[in-house]
Design a protein around this motif. Sequence first.
Motif, short mmCIF file in Angstrom:
data_model
loop_
_atom_site.label_atom_id
_atom_site.label_comp_id
_atom_site.label_asym_id
_atom_site.label_seq_id
_atom_site.Cartn_x
_atom_site.Cartn_y
_atom_site.Cartn_z
N ALA A 258 17.45 20.17 21.61
CA ALA A 258 17.89 19.76 22.95
C ALA A 258 18.70 20.89 23.58
O ALA A 258 19.28 21.72 22.89
CB ALA A 258 18.75 18.51 22.83
N GLY A 259 18.74 20.88 24.92
CA GLY A 259 19.55 21.87 25.63
C GLY A 259 18.68 22.81 26.44
O GLY A 259 17.46 22.63 26.55
N GLY A 260 19.32 23.82 27.00
CA GLY A 260 18.60 24.77 27.85
C GLY A 260 18.80 24.46 29.31
O GLY A 260 19.19 23.35 29.69
N THR A 261 18.53 25.44 30.16
CA THR A 261 18.62 25.23 31.61
C THR A 261 17.59 24.19 32.03
O THR A 261 16.40 24.34 31.69
CB THR A 261 18.33 26.56 32.36
OG1 THR A 261 19.21 27.56 31.86
CG2 THR A 261 18.53 26.41 33.86
N PRO A 262 18.02 23.13 32.74
CA PRO A 262 17.03 22.15 33.20
C PRO A 262 15.93 22.82 34.05
O PRO A 262 16.23 23.69 34.86
CB PRO A 262 17.87 21.18 34.04
CG PRO A 262 19.27 21.36 33.56
CD PRO A 262 19.39 22.79 33.14
N ILE A 263 14.71 22.38 33.84
CA ILE A 263 13.58 23.01 34.56
C ILE A 263 13.76 22.85 36.07
O ILE A 263 13.48 23.77 36.84
CB ILE A 263 12.25 22.40 34.07
CG1 ILE A 263 12.05 22.78 32.60
CG2 ILE A 263 11.06 22.88 34.90
CD1 ILE A 263 10.93 22.04 31.89
#
Length: 443
Positions: free
Chosen positions: A212-217
Amino acid sequence: MSKNYATVNPCVMCMPMGSVLAFRGIENTMPMFHGSQGCSTYIRLHLAHHFREPIDIASSALSERGAVYGGTANLKMGLKNVIKGYNPRIIGVATTCLAETIGEDVPGIISEFRQEEGMADDITIIPVSTPSYRGSHEEGYNETLKAIVQSLASPALPNEKLNLVIGAIVSPADIRYLKQMLDELNCNRILLPDFSDTFDAPLVENNPKMPAGGTPIDDVKDMANSSETLSLGICTQAASAGGYLENTFNIPHTRLPLPIGLEYTDMFAWKLEEITGQPLPGKYESERGRLLDTMVDVHKYVAKVRIAVFGDTDTVLGITKLVSEIGMDPVVIASGTHNPVFAEAVKNITPGSTILHGCDFTDIHREIKNHGVELMLGPFTGRQISMKENIPLIRVGLPNHDRVGAARQLVVGYEGAARLVDTITNTLLELEDKNKTVTELII
Ligand code: SF4
Protein backbone atom coordinates in the motif's frame (compact mmCIF):
# COMPACT_ATOMS: atom_id res chain seq x y z
CA MET A 1 46.62 10.61 -16.68
CA SER A 2 45.99 7.03 -17.88
CA LYS A 3 42.63 6.39 -19.55
CA ASN A 4 40.44 3.35 -18.99
CA TYR A 5 38.72 1.99 -22.05
CA ALA A 6 36.48 -0.28 -19.99
CA THR A 7 34.45 0.45 -16.87
CA VAL A 8 35.85 -1.43 -13.89
CA ASN A 9 33.52 -1.56 -10.87
CA PRO A 10 30.96 1.01 -11.98
CA CYS A 11 29.87 3.72 -9.59
CA VAL A 12 26.31 3.62 -10.99
CA MET A 13 23.51 1.08 -11.10
CA CYS A 14 21.42 -0.03 -14.08
CA MET A 15 19.09 2.50 -15.70
CA PRO A 16 15.91 0.37 -15.26
CA MET A 17 16.57 0.21 -11.51
CA GLY A 18 15.75 3.92 -11.38
CA SER A 19 12.49 3.22 -13.18
CA VAL A 20 11.46 0.77 -10.44
CA LEU A 21 12.05 3.43 -7.77
CA ALA A 22 9.85 5.89 -9.63
CA PHE A 23 7.09 3.39 -10.50
CA ARG A 24 6.94 2.07 -6.92
CA GLY A 25 6.24 5.64 -5.83
CA ILE A 26 2.82 5.56 -7.52
CA GLU A 27 -0.09 3.67 -5.96
CA ASN A 28 -1.09 0.28 -7.38
CA THR A 29 1.74 0.27 -9.90
CA MET A 30 3.60 -2.84 -10.95
CA PRO A 31 7.03 -2.47 -12.55
CA MET A 32 7.92 -4.81 -15.40
CA PHE A 33 11.07 -5.16 -17.50
CA HIS A 34 11.04 -5.94 -21.17
CA GLY A 35 14.26 -7.87 -21.53
CA SER A 36 16.05 -10.90 -20.26
CA GLN A 37 15.24 -12.42 -16.89
CA GLY A 38 18.61 -11.68 -15.29
CA CYS A 39 18.07 -7.92 -15.30
CA SER A 40 14.97 -8.31 -13.17
CA THR A 41 16.65 -10.79 -10.81
CA TYR A 42 19.74 -8.65 -10.40
CA ILE A 43 17.82 -5.43 -9.75
CA ARG A 44 15.34 -7.11 -7.39
CA LEU A 45 18.30 -8.45 -5.43
CA HIS A 46 19.90 -5.02 -5.12
CA LEU A 47 16.67 -3.34 -4.05
CA ALA A 48 15.67 -6.12 -1.66
CA HIS A 49 19.08 -5.97 0.06
CA HIS A 50 19.00 -2.20 0.24
CA PHE A 51 15.43 -1.71 1.49
CA ARG A 52 15.13 -5.09 3.28
CA GLU A 53 11.71 -5.52 1.65
CA PRO A 54 10.33 -8.07 -0.83
CA ILE A 55 10.46 -6.45 -4.27
CA ASP A 56 8.47 -7.86 -7.19
CA ILE A 57 9.53 -6.88 -10.69
CA ALA A 58 7.91 -8.73 -13.58
CA SER A 59 9.94 -9.64 -16.65
CA SER A 60 9.08 -10.52 -20.23
CA ALA A 61 11.98 -13.03 -19.93
CA LEU A 62 13.40 -12.69 -23.44
CA SER A 63 15.39 -15.73 -24.55
CA GLU A 64 17.61 -16.39 -27.61
CA ARG A 65 14.48 -16.81 -29.72
CA GLY A 66 13.10 -13.44 -28.63
CA ALA A 67 16.47 -11.81 -29.23
CA VAL A 68 16.46 -13.06 -32.85
CA TYR A 69 12.79 -12.82 -33.79
CA GLY A 70 11.64 -10.03 -31.48
CA GLY A 71 9.99 -10.06 -28.08
CA THR A 72 6.43 -9.09 -28.95
CA ALA A 73 4.90 -12.39 -27.87
CA ASN A 74 6.87 -12.40 -24.60
CA LEU A 75 5.84 -8.87 -23.71
CA LYS A 76 2.16 -9.51 -24.44
CA MET A 77 2.17 -12.74 -22.44
CA GLY A 78 3.99 -11.01 -19.59
CA LEU A 79 1.45 -8.18 -19.51
CA LYS A 80 -1.41 -10.69 -19.40
CA ASN A 81 0.21 -12.54 -16.50
CA VAL A 82 0.87 -9.33 -14.55
CA ILE A 83 -2.75 -8.21 -14.93
CA LYS A 84 -3.99 -11.63 -13.85
CA GLY A 85 -1.56 -12.03 -10.96
CA TYR A 86 -1.43 -8.52 -9.50
CA ASN A 87 -4.49 -6.63 -10.75
CA PRO A 88 -2.57 -3.32 -10.94
CA ARG A 89 -3.95 0.05 -12.03
CA ILE A 90 -0.66 0.88 -13.76
CA ILE A 91 2.01 -1.33 -15.31
CA GLY A 92 5.31 0.44 -15.82
CA VAL A 93 7.26 -1.24 -18.64
CA ALA A 94 10.95 -0.34 -18.62
CA THR A 95 13.23 -1.67 -21.32
CA THR A 96 16.58 -3.26 -20.59
CA CYS A 97 19.67 -3.33 -22.81
CA LEU A 98 18.63 -6.37 -24.88
CA ALA A 99 15.18 -5.06 -25.83
CA GLU A 100 16.71 -1.72 -26.88
CA THR A 101 19.53 -3.34 -28.81
CA ILE A 102 17.13 -5.35 -30.96
CA GLY A 103 15.05 -2.19 -31.45
CA GLU A 104 11.78 -3.24 -29.86
CA ASP A 105 8.87 -0.83 -30.50
CA VAL A 106 7.45 -1.08 -26.99
CA PRO A 107 4.75 1.64 -27.34
CA GLY A 108 3.64 -0.09 -30.58
CA ILE A 109 3.45 -3.53 -28.92
CA ILE A 110 1.49 -2.06 -25.99
CA SER A 111 -1.03 -0.39 -28.25
CA GLU A 112 -1.46 -3.64 -30.25
CA PHE A 113 -1.93 -5.52 -26.96
CA ARG A 114 -4.60 -3.09 -25.78
CA GLN A 115 -6.54 -3.49 -29.02
CA GLU A 116 -6.25 -7.29 -29.07
CA GLU A 117 -7.36 -7.57 -25.45
CA GLY A 118 -10.07 -4.91 -25.80
CA MET A 119 -8.64 -3.27 -22.70
CA ALA A 120 -10.59 -0.52 -20.98
CA ASP A 121 -8.85 2.60 -19.69
CA ASP A 122 -8.82 1.40 -16.09
CA ILE A 123 -5.31 -0.01 -16.56
CA THR A 124 -2.60 2.32 -17.80
CA ILE A 125 0.57 0.85 -19.31
CA ILE A 126 3.49 3.27 -19.29
CA PRO A 127 6.53 2.47 -21.44
CA VAL A 128 9.92 4.00 -20.67
CA SER A 129 13.19 3.53 -22.51
CA THR A 130 15.97 2.67 -20.05
CA PRO A 131 18.95 0.87 -21.63
CA SER A 132 21.86 0.93 -19.19
CA TYR A 133 24.36 1.67 -21.96
CA ARG A 134 22.67 5.07 -22.33
CA GLY A 135 22.21 6.17 -18.75
CA SER A 136 22.47 5.46 -15.05
CA HIS A 137 19.85 4.58 -12.45
CA GLU A 138 19.48 8.30 -11.65
CA GLU A 139 18.67 9.08 -15.27
CA GLY A 140 16.28 6.11 -15.43
CA TYR A 141 14.52 7.46 -12.34
CA ASN A 142 14.05 10.93 -13.82
CA GLU A 143 13.04 9.69 -17.26
CA THR A 144 10.42 7.47 -15.62
CA LEU A 145 9.00 10.35 -13.57
CA LYS A 146 8.66 12.30 -16.79
CA ALA A 147 7.02 9.34 -18.57
CA ILE A 148 4.54 8.93 -15.69
CA VAL A 149 3.51 12.57 -15.87
CA GLN A 150 3.38 12.50 -19.67
CA SER A 151 1.05 9.51 -19.57
CA LEU A 152 -1.25 10.64 -16.78
CA ALA A 153 -1.35 14.42 -16.28
CA SER A 154 -4.48 15.83 -17.86
CA PRO A 155 -5.84 19.39 -17.83
CA ALA A 156 -8.99 20.22 -15.85
CA LEU A 157 -9.91 23.03 -13.44
CA PRO A 158 -7.06 24.77 -11.57
CA ASN A 159 -6.44 23.10 -8.20
CA GLU A 160 -4.14 25.73 -6.60
CA LYS A 161 -1.76 22.99 -5.47
CA LEU A 162 2.01 22.78 -5.38
CA ASN A 163 3.63 19.93 -7.32
CA LEU A 164 6.67 18.80 -5.36
CA VAL A 165 8.78 16.58 -7.60
CA ILE A 166 11.55 14.72 -5.81
CA GLY A 167 13.93 14.66 -8.77
CA ALA A 168 16.72 12.77 -7.02
CA ILE A 169 16.78 9.40 -5.30
CA VAL A 170 16.33 9.78 -1.55
CA SER A 171 15.33 7.37 1.21
CA PRO A 172 11.80 6.62 2.46
CA ALA A 173 12.77 8.46 5.68
CA ASP A 174 13.74 11.52 3.64
CA ILE A 175 10.37 11.46 1.87
CA ARG A 176 8.56 11.19 5.20
CA TYR A 177 10.47 14.22 6.49
CA LEU A 178 9.63 16.30 3.41
CA LYS A 179 5.97 15.30 3.65
CA GLN A 180 5.88 16.31 7.28
CA MET A 181 7.31 19.75 6.48
CA LEU A 182 4.65 20.27 3.83
CA ASP A 183 1.85 19.01 6.05
CA GLU A 184 2.88 21.18 8.97
CA LEU A 185 2.58 24.18 6.67
CA ASN A 186 -0.86 22.98 5.52
CA CYS A 187 0.60 23.05 2.04
CA ASN A 188 -1.92 21.92 -0.56
CA ARG A 189 0.42 19.68 -2.51
CA ILE A 190 1.00 16.74 -4.81
CA LEU A 191 4.16 14.80 -4.08
CA LEU A 192 5.83 12.80 -6.87
CA PRO A 193 6.92 10.08 -6.25
CA ASP A 194 6.14 8.78 -2.77
CA PHE A 195 7.76 5.44 -1.96
CA SER A 196 7.95 6.18 1.77
CA ASP A 197 5.60 3.25 2.47
CA THR A 198 6.06 1.04 -0.58
CA PHE A 199 9.79 0.56 0.12
CA ASP A 200 9.49 0.69 3.91
CA ALA A 201 6.24 -1.08 4.72
CA PRO A 202 5.26 -2.13 8.23
CA LEU A 203 5.20 -5.87 8.91
CA VAL A 204 1.63 -7.11 8.72
CA GLU A 205 -0.07 -10.46 8.44
CA ASN A 206 -0.94 -11.47 4.89
CA ASN A 207 1.34 -9.04 3.08
CA PRO A 208 -0.46 -7.60 0.05
CA LYS A 209 1.02 -8.52 -3.35
CA MET A 210 1.59 -4.84 -4.02
CA PRO A 211 2.42 -2.74 -0.96
CA ALA A 212 0.00 0.00 0.00
CA GLY A 213 1.03 3.62 -0.47
CA GLY A 214 2.42 5.75 -3.25
CA THR A 215 1.20 8.95 -4.87
CA PRO A 216 -2.52 8.56 -5.63
CA ILE A 217 -3.07 8.15 -9.37
CA ASP A 218 -5.69 10.92 -9.37
CA ASP A 219 -3.09 13.25 -7.87
CA VAL A 220 -0.67 12.53 -10.73
CA LYS A 221 -3.47 13.26 -13.22
CA ASP A 222 -4.14 16.53 -11.40
CA MET A 223 -0.53 17.71 -11.66
CA ALA A 224 -1.47 19.42 -14.94
CA ASN A 225 -3.74 21.79 -12.97
CA SER A 226 -1.40 22.93 -10.21
CA SER A 227 -0.25 26.49 -9.76
CA GLU A 228 3.46 25.74 -9.40
CA THR A 229 6.02 22.94 -9.57
CA LEU A 230 9.04 22.75 -7.29
CA SER A 231 11.63 20.13 -8.23
CA LEU A 232 14.28 19.01 -5.75
CA GLY A 233 17.51 18.14 -7.52
CA ILE A 234 19.33 20.36 -10.00
CA CYS A 235 21.79 18.00 -11.66
CA THR A 236 19.71 15.78 -13.92
CA GLN A 237 18.33 18.21 -16.48
CA ALA A 238 17.73 16.05 -19.55
CA ALA A 239 14.45 14.53 -18.37
CA SER A 240 12.32 16.50 -15.99
CA ALA A 241 8.70 15.96 -14.99
CA GLY A 242 8.58 19.61 -13.89
CA GLY A 243 10.01 20.79 -17.21
CA TYR A 244 7.38 18.77 -19.08
CA LEU A 245 4.56 20.28 -16.98
CA GLU A 246 5.95 23.76 -17.61
CA ASN A 247 6.30 23.28 -21.37
CA THR A 248 2.96 21.54 -21.83
CA PHE A 249 0.65 23.19 -19.27
CA ASN A 250 2.48 26.48 -18.53
CA ILE A 251 3.00 25.61 -14.87
CA PRO A 252 5.84 27.73 -13.44
CA HIS A 253 8.76 25.47 -12.50
CA THR A 254 11.50 26.10 -9.95
CA ARG A 255 14.43 23.78 -9.26
CA LEU A 256 16.28 23.70 -5.98
CA PRO A 257 19.14 21.52 -4.79
CA LEU A 258 18.20 18.60 -2.55
CA PRO A 259 17.81 20.14 0.92
CA ILE A 260 20.97 18.62 2.40
CA GLY A 261 23.05 20.75 4.76
CA LEU A 262 22.31 24.18 6.21
CA GLU A 263 22.16 26.47 3.19
CA TYR A 264 20.30 24.10 0.86
CA THR A 265 17.73 23.34 3.57
CA ASP A 266 17.32 27.07 4.20
CA MET A 267 16.64 27.57 0.48
CA PHE A 268 13.93 24.89 0.60
CA ALA A 269 12.39 26.21 3.83
CA TRP A 270 12.29 29.78 2.53
CA LYS A 271 10.73 28.65 -0.75
CA LEU A 272 8.01 26.77 1.14
CA GLU A 273 7.33 29.84 3.27
CA GLU A 274 7.13 31.98 0.13
CA ILE A 275 4.73 29.55 -1.60
CA THR A 276 2.43 29.08 1.38
CA GLY A 277 2.76 32.60 2.80
CA GLN A 278 3.29 31.10 6.26
CA PRO A 279 6.33 30.69 8.49
CA LEU A 280 7.47 27.14 9.21
CA PRO A 281 6.54 25.94 12.72
CA GLY A 282 8.99 26.87 15.46
CA LYS A 283 10.26 23.31 15.74
CA TYR A 284 12.23 23.82 12.47
CA GLU A 285 13.82 26.96 13.88
CA SER A 286 14.89 24.84 16.87
CA GLU A 287 16.15 22.04 14.59
CA ARG A 288 18.14 24.64 12.65
CA GLY A 289 19.57 26.04 15.86
CA ARG A 290 20.55 22.54 17.04
CA LEU A 291 22.27 21.90 13.70
CA LEU A 292 24.28 25.12 14.11
CA ASP A 293 25.17 24.09 17.65
CA THR A 294 26.28 20.67 16.40
CA MET A 295 28.42 22.28 13.71
CA VAL A 296 30.17 24.44 16.29
CA ASP A 297 30.64 21.47 18.66
CA VAL A 298 32.29 19.23 16.06
CA HIS A 299 34.37 21.78 14.21
CA LYS A 300 37.56 20.98 16.15
CA TYR A 301 37.30 17.29 15.18
CA VAL A 302 36.37 17.59 11.53
CA ALA A 303 38.14 20.75 10.33
CA LYS A 304 40.43 20.15 7.37
CA VAL A 305 39.85 16.38 7.37
CA ARG A 306 40.27 15.16 3.78
CA ILE A 307 37.07 13.46 2.65
CA ALA A 308 35.99 11.75 -0.60
CA VAL A 309 32.27 11.90 -1.43
CA PHE A 310 30.84 9.74 -4.22
CA GLY A 311 27.49 8.42 -5.46
CA ASP A 312 24.41 10.00 -7.04
CA THR A 313 24.92 13.52 -8.36
CA ASP A 314 22.39 15.48 -6.32
CA THR A 315 23.13 13.62 -3.10
CA VAL A 316 26.86 14.12 -3.58
CA LEU A 317 26.30 17.80 -4.32
CA GLY A 318 24.29 18.26 -1.10
CA ILE A 319 26.77 16.35 1.03
CA THR A 320 29.68 18.27 -0.48
CA LYS A 321 27.90 21.44 0.58
CA LEU A 322 27.37 20.10 4.10
CA VAL A 323 30.95 18.89 4.63
CA SER A 324 32.21 22.25 3.36
CA GLU A 325 29.92 24.01 5.83
CA ILE A 326 31.55 22.15 8.72
CA GLY A 327 35.06 22.96 7.53
CA MET A 328 36.10 19.60 6.10
CA ASP A 329 38.29 19.40 3.02
CA PRO A 330 36.33 17.61 0.24
CA VAL A 331 39.32 16.64 -1.89
CA VAL A 332 37.66 14.06 -4.16
CA ILE A 333 34.05 14.46 -5.33
CA ALA A 334 32.74 11.86 -7.75
CA SER A 335 29.68 10.47 -9.46
CA GLY A 336 29.43 7.57 -11.89
CA THR A 337 26.82 9.50 -13.85
CA HIS A 338 28.26 11.64 -16.61
CA ASN A 339 26.91 15.08 -15.74
CA PRO A 340 28.65 18.42 -16.49
CA VAL A 341 25.95 20.34 -14.53
CA PHE A 342 26.97 18.39 -11.42
CA ALA A 343 30.67 19.10 -12.03
CA GLU A 344 30.01 22.83 -12.41
CA ALA A 345 27.80 22.99 -9.30
CA VAL A 346 30.43 21.19 -7.19
CA LYS A 347 33.15 23.47 -8.57
CA ASN A 348 31.20 26.48 -7.34
CA ILE A 349 31.23 25.06 -3.81
CA THR A 350 34.77 23.75 -3.71
CA PRO A 351 36.87 24.91 -6.66
CA GLY A 352 40.04 23.17 -5.45
CA SER A 353 38.55 19.64 -5.35
CA THR A 354 39.19 16.89 -7.86
CA ILE A 355 35.77 16.43 -9.46
CA LEU A 356 34.99 13.25 -11.40
CA HIS A 357 31.80 12.39 -13.25
CA GLY A 358 31.08 9.43 -15.49
CA CYS A 359 33.88 7.70 -13.57
CA ASP A 360 34.30 4.18 -12.19
CA PHE A 361 35.81 3.01 -8.90
CA THR A 362 39.24 2.64 -10.52
CA ASP A 363 39.28 6.39 -11.11
CA ILE A 364 37.94 7.11 -7.63
CA HIS A 365 40.50 4.78 -6.03
CA ARG A 366 43.39 6.48 -7.83
CA GLU A 367 42.29 9.94 -6.71
CA ILE A 368 41.66 8.79 -3.15
CA LYS A 369 45.25 7.55 -2.99
CA ASN A 370 46.62 10.65 -4.71
CA HIS A 371 44.93 12.96 -2.21
CA GLY A 372 45.59 11.07 1.01
CA VAL A 373 41.87 10.78 1.78
CA GLU A 374 41.08 10.15 5.46
CA LEU A 375 37.32 9.47 5.25
CA MET A 376 35.04 8.16 2.50
CA LEU A 377 31.30 8.78 2.19
CA GLY A 378 29.06 7.08 -0.38
CA PRO A 379 27.28 3.82 -1.25
CA PHE A 380 28.59 0.49 0.06
CA THR A 381 30.10 -0.21 -3.37
CA GLY A 382 33.12 1.84 -2.24
CA ARG A 383 33.97 -0.70 0.46
CA GLN A 384 36.71 -2.46 -1.49
CA ILE A 385 38.68 0.79 -1.62
CA SER A 386 37.86 1.42 2.02
CA MET A 387 39.18 -2.00 3.07
CA LYS A 388 42.22 -1.89 0.81
CA GLU A 389 43.31 1.58 1.90
CA ASN A 390 42.09 1.22 5.48
CA ILE A 391 39.92 4.34 5.24
CA PRO A 392 36.54 4.36 7.04
CA LEU A 393 33.50 4.43 4.77
CA ILE A 394 30.25 6.06 5.89
CA ARG A 395 27.49 4.42 3.89
CA VAL A 396 25.05 6.90 2.39
CA GLY A 397 22.82 6.34 -0.62
CA LEU A 398 21.92 3.42 -2.82
CA PRO A 399 22.98 0.63 -2.80
CA ASN A 400 23.72 -0.36 0.76
CA HIS A 401 23.81 -4.15 1.10
CA ASP A 402 26.01 -4.73 4.07
CA ARG A 403 24.41 -2.54 6.73
CA VAL A 404 20.80 -2.26 7.86
CA GLY A 405 18.65 0.86 8.07
CA ALA A 406 19.03 2.34 4.57
CA ALA A 407 15.27 2.95 4.36
CA ARG A 408 15.38 4.89 7.64
CA GLN A 409 18.53 6.88 6.87
CA LEU A 410 17.58 10.54 7.06
CA VAL A 411 19.87 12.92 5.21
CA VAL A 412 17.62 15.81 4.17
CA GLY A 413 16.58 18.76 6.31
CA TYR A 414 18.19 20.24 9.41
CA GLU A 415 17.63 17.01 11.31
CA GLY A 416 19.22 14.86 8.58
CA ALA A 417 22.24 17.17 8.41
CA ALA A 418 22.74 17.04 12.19
CA ARG A 419 22.59 13.23 12.17
CA LEU A 420 25.10 13.02 9.35
CA VAL A 421 27.46 15.46 11.06
CA ASP A 422 27.25 13.30 14.21
CA THR A 423 28.04 10.16 12.21
CA ILE A 424 31.00 11.79 10.46
CA THR A 425 32.41 13.06 13.75
CA ASN A 426 31.91 9.81 15.64
CA THR A 427 33.58 7.86 12.83
CA LEU A 428 36.62 10.12 13.09
CA LEU A 429 36.67 9.89 16.88
CA GLU A 430 36.52 6.11 16.69
CA LEU A 431 39.45 6.17 14.30
CA GLU A 432 41.39 8.27 16.76
CA ASP A 433 40.55 5.81 19.56
CA LYS A 434 42.13 2.99 17.59
CA ASN A 435 45.48 4.74 17.86
CA LYS A 436 45.24 5.22 21.65
CA THR A 437 46.33 3.01 24.50
CA VAL A 438 43.76 1.77 27.04
CA THR A 439 45.04 4.27 29.62
CA GLU A 440 44.65 7.15 27.20
CA LEU A 441 41.11 5.99 26.45
CA ILE A 442 40.12 6.00 30.13
CA ILE A 443 41.40 9.53 30.52
S1 SF4 B 1 21.52 -6.11 -19.50
FE1 SF4 B 1 21.54 -3.92 -19.07
S2 SF4 B 1 19.81 -3.58 -17.68
FE2 SF4 B 1 20.22 -5.78 -17.70
S3 SF4 B 1 21.59 -6.11 -15.95
FE3 SF4 B 1 22.90 -5.82 -17.75
S4 SF4 B 1 23.39 -3.62 -17.78
FE4 SF4 B 1 21.62 -3.92 -16.40
